[in-house]
Enzyme design. Structure first.
Site, PDB file in Angstrom:
ATOM      1  N   ARG A   1       0.843  -1.204   0.000  1.00 60.55           N
ATOM      2  CA  ARG A   1       0.000   0.000   0.000  1.00 60.55           C
ATOM      3  C   ARG A   1       0.876   1.251   0.000  1.00 60.55           C
ATOM      4  O   ARG A   1       0.631   2.201  -0.738  1.00 60.55           O
ATOM      5  CB  ARG A   1      -0.905  -0.049   1.222  1.00 60.55           C
ATOM      6  CG  ARG A   1      -1.943   1.047   1.351  1.00 60.55           C
ATOM      7  CD  ARG A   1      -2.847   0.706   2.533  1.00 60.55           C
ATOM      8  NE  ARG A   1      -3.704   1.800   2.927  1.00 60.55           N
ATOM      9  CZ  ARG A   1      -4.892   2.042   2.393  1.00 60.55           C
ATOM     10  NH1 ARG A   1      -5.341   1.288   1.414  1.00 60.55           N
ATOM     11  NH2 ARG A   1      -5.638   3.046   2.835  1.00 60.55           N
TER      12      ARG A   1
ATOM     13  N   TYR B   1       3.437  10.473   2.725  1.00 58.94           N
ATOM     14  CA  TYR B   1       4.076  10.016   1.499  1.00 58.94           C
ATOM     15  C   TYR B   1       4.792  11.145   0.761  1.00 58.94           C
ATOM     16  O   TYR B   1       5.573  10.883  -0.151  1.00 58.94           O
ATOM     17  CB  TYR B   1       3.040   9.368   0.579  1.00 58.94           C
ATOM     18  CG  TYR B   1       2.394   8.174   1.226  1.00 58.94           C
ATOM     19  CD1 TYR B   1       3.109   7.005   1.430  1.00 58.94           C
ATOM     20  CD2 TYR B   1       1.073   8.233   1.672  1.00 58.94           C
ATOM     21  CE1 TYR B   1       2.521   5.913   2.052  1.00 58.94           C
ATOM     22  CE2 TYR B   1       0.489   7.152   2.289  1.00 58.94           C
ATOM     23  CZ  TYR B   1       1.225   5.995   2.481  1.00 58.94           C
ATOM     24  OH  TYR B   1       0.649   4.920   3.101  1.00 58.94           O
TER      25      TYR B   1
END
Length: 405
Positions: free
Chosen positions: A353, A385
C-alpha cells in the site's frame, strides 16, 4: 487410497457419521482426506464411550484430555484443535456445541468483554484483528483496576486517577507500537462505557498520550524490480499460484488493506462497468476502477483455481479443504511467503500500500487523489508520502547556512 464408505463409527457419534461425510465432500475434501476425518471421529467416539461421556456431556477440557490420550497412544497426527475444526463446525451446525470446561465459570469481566466486542463489531465495524488487539489491551485494565462485587463490576469507582495510573504502570514495559494500541483501545473502551451510560463522566482525556514524533521516519517502499520479483514468485501453473498472484496484483495495483482483500465477494465485481466494491474501515463501501491487469489475474484465478466447493461467495478461499474464506491474516501470510521466495525478506501486505502511494506521487499524482484511492479519511494520513518525493522536496529546501556539508 482410503475409502470413507468403509470407515465404521461406533459410540456417541455413530448417528452423525453419514451427515459428517456428506459435509466433508461438500466442503471439497478428497475421499482420502474425508476418510482421515472419519477415522478421527471414530477414534474420538470410542474414547468418549470408554469415558462414559456422550455428545451432550462432552466438555472443552475433555477434548484436551483426549488429545493427551491420543499422543500417549503414539499418534503423531491430528493431535491438536486444528485437526478437529471441521468436525466441531459440523457438530455445532447440528446443535451440538462443547460445553464450558468443568469448574470454569464466566465472570463479570468476560461479560463486559463480550458486550464491548459486540459494540466494536456492530457499531464501529472494526476488523477482527483490530478487535482482537483491543480486547487484549482492555482485559488487563478490567482485571487490575476495576473492583468487582460478586457478579458485577463497580463502574462507579472508575475515575481519572485509576485510568492514568494503569497507563503509567503498563506502557513503560511495552514497545511504542504496543503502547499506542493500549492507549487507543483504552480510549475506545472508556468512550463505549460513557455512551452506554455505565459511567457518568467522560474519561478518555485521562488516558495519557504515548511519546512519539509524527512523520519522523520515511515510509518504507519497494522498488519496481522488487515488486516484479514478488509477483514472479507465484507459480501460476498451480491453483495456489494463480490465487496468490491475483491477491498480490490487487495489493500492488489498488493498494488495498489485507482485510479488504479478504472481504471481497463475487458480487462486488461489476465486470460490465469495470469496477470493484471495497469494504473498508468503519463499514465504508466504495467503488474503485478495475484495472485490466487486475481483472485478468482475477479471471484466471476464478476460472482455473477457485474451488467449486467454496463455502460462500468470498472471492479468495483456501485451496485445501475446507474451502473457507481467507482471513486478513491469511492474505498477509501470502505476501510474507511470496516475499521470502523472492528473497526480499519479511514483507507485510501494508508495505505494498505504501509502495503504490509512493509510485503515484513520483508519477505526479496530487496528494488528494492518492488519499482518495487509498480511502484515507484525512489528508494528514496521506501527507506522510510527500517525504519520499525527495526531488520535489529539494526544490523547496532552504540553503544550509553552514555551506556545503
Amino acid at each position: 487410497m482410503n475409502d470413507p464408505s468403509r470407515v465404521f463409527v461406533s459410540g456417541p457419534f455413530e448417528a452423525f457419521r453419514e451427515g459428517f461425510l456428506h459435509s466433508l465432500l461438500k466442503w471439497g475434501y478428497t475421499p482420502d482426506s474425508a476418510a482421515n476425518q472419519l477415522h478421527l471421529m471414530a477414534h474420538l467416539s470410542r474414547w468418549l464411550a470408554g469415558e462414559g461421556l456422550d455428545v451432550h456431556s462432552f466438555r472443552a477440557n475433555d477434548l484436551q484430555r483426549y488429545f493427551q490420550f491420543r499422543r500417549h497412544a503414539g499418534y503423531t497426527h491430528c493431535v491438536s484443535m486444528k485437526a478437529m475444526l471441521s468436525m466441531l463446525t459440523y457438530l455445532r451446525a447440528q446443535g451440538i456445541a462443547l460445553a464450558a470446561a468443568n469448574g470454569v465459570s464466566r465472570g463479570p469481566v468476560d461479560f463486559a468483554i463480550d458486550q464491548y466486542r459486540d459494540y466494536l463489531v456492530h457499531e464501529r465495524g472494526l476488523a477482527q484483528l483490530t478487535i482482537h488487539n483491543y480486547i487484549n489491551a482492555v482485559r488487563p485494565f478490567l482485571v487490575s483496576e476495576l473492583s468487582r462485587d460478586g457478579d458485577k463490576i463497580n463502574w462507579e469507582l472508575l475515575n481519572a486517577a485509576r485510568v492514568t495510573a494503569f497507563v503509567v504502570a503498563r506502557t513503560p514495559s511495552q514497545s511504542r507500537s504496543l503502547a499506542s494500541t493500549t492507549v487507543t483501545a483504552l480510549r475506545s473502551f472508556l468512550g463505549y462505557l460513557y455512551i452506554e451510560g455505565l459511567i457518568k463522566q467522560q474519561l478518555t482525556a485521562a488516558v495519557p498520550r504515548v511519546a512519539g514524533w509524527r512523520l519522523a521516519a520515511l515510509p518504507k517502499t519497494l522498488q519496481p524490480r522488487e515488486v516484479k520479483a514478488l509477483l514472479e514468485a507465484c507459480d501460476r501453473r498451480t491453483r495456489m499460484g494463480l490465487r496468490d498472484f491475483a491477491i498480490l496484483t490487487i495489493l500492488v495495483r489498488l493498494g488495498l488493506r489485507a482485510s479488504e482483500v479478504a472481504s471481497l465477494r463475487l458480487d462486488d465485481i461489476d465486470w460490465h462497468a469495470g469496477t470493484i466494491l471495497i469494504r473498508g474501515k468503519g463499514n465504508q463501501i466504495e467503488p474503485l476502477p478495475l484495472p485490466q491487469d487486475v481483472g485478468g489475474a482475477l479471471v484466471a484465478y476464478l476460472r482455473r483455481a477457485r474451488p467449486a466447493t467454496a463455502a460462500d461467495r468470498s472471492v479468495f478461499v483456501r485451496i485445501r479443504a475446507p474451502h473457507r474464506a481467507l482471513s486478513g491474516i491469511g492474505v498477509s501470510g501470502i505476501v510474507v511467503a511470496a516475499a521470502r521466495r523472492a528473497g526480499l525478506g519479511d514483507i507485510r501486505a501494508h508495505l505494498l500500500r505504501h509502495t503504490l502511494a509512493s509510485q503515484l506521487l513520483r508519477a505526479g499524482s496530487p496528494l488528494p487523489e492518492i488519499g482518495q484511492l487509498l480511502r484515507h479519511r484525512h489528508i494528514s494520513t496521506t501527507v506522510v508520502y510527500a517525504k519520499v518525493h525527495r526531488d520535489a522536496l529539494r526544490s523547496i529546501a532552504r540553503p544550509w547556512m553552514g555551506g556545503a556539508a
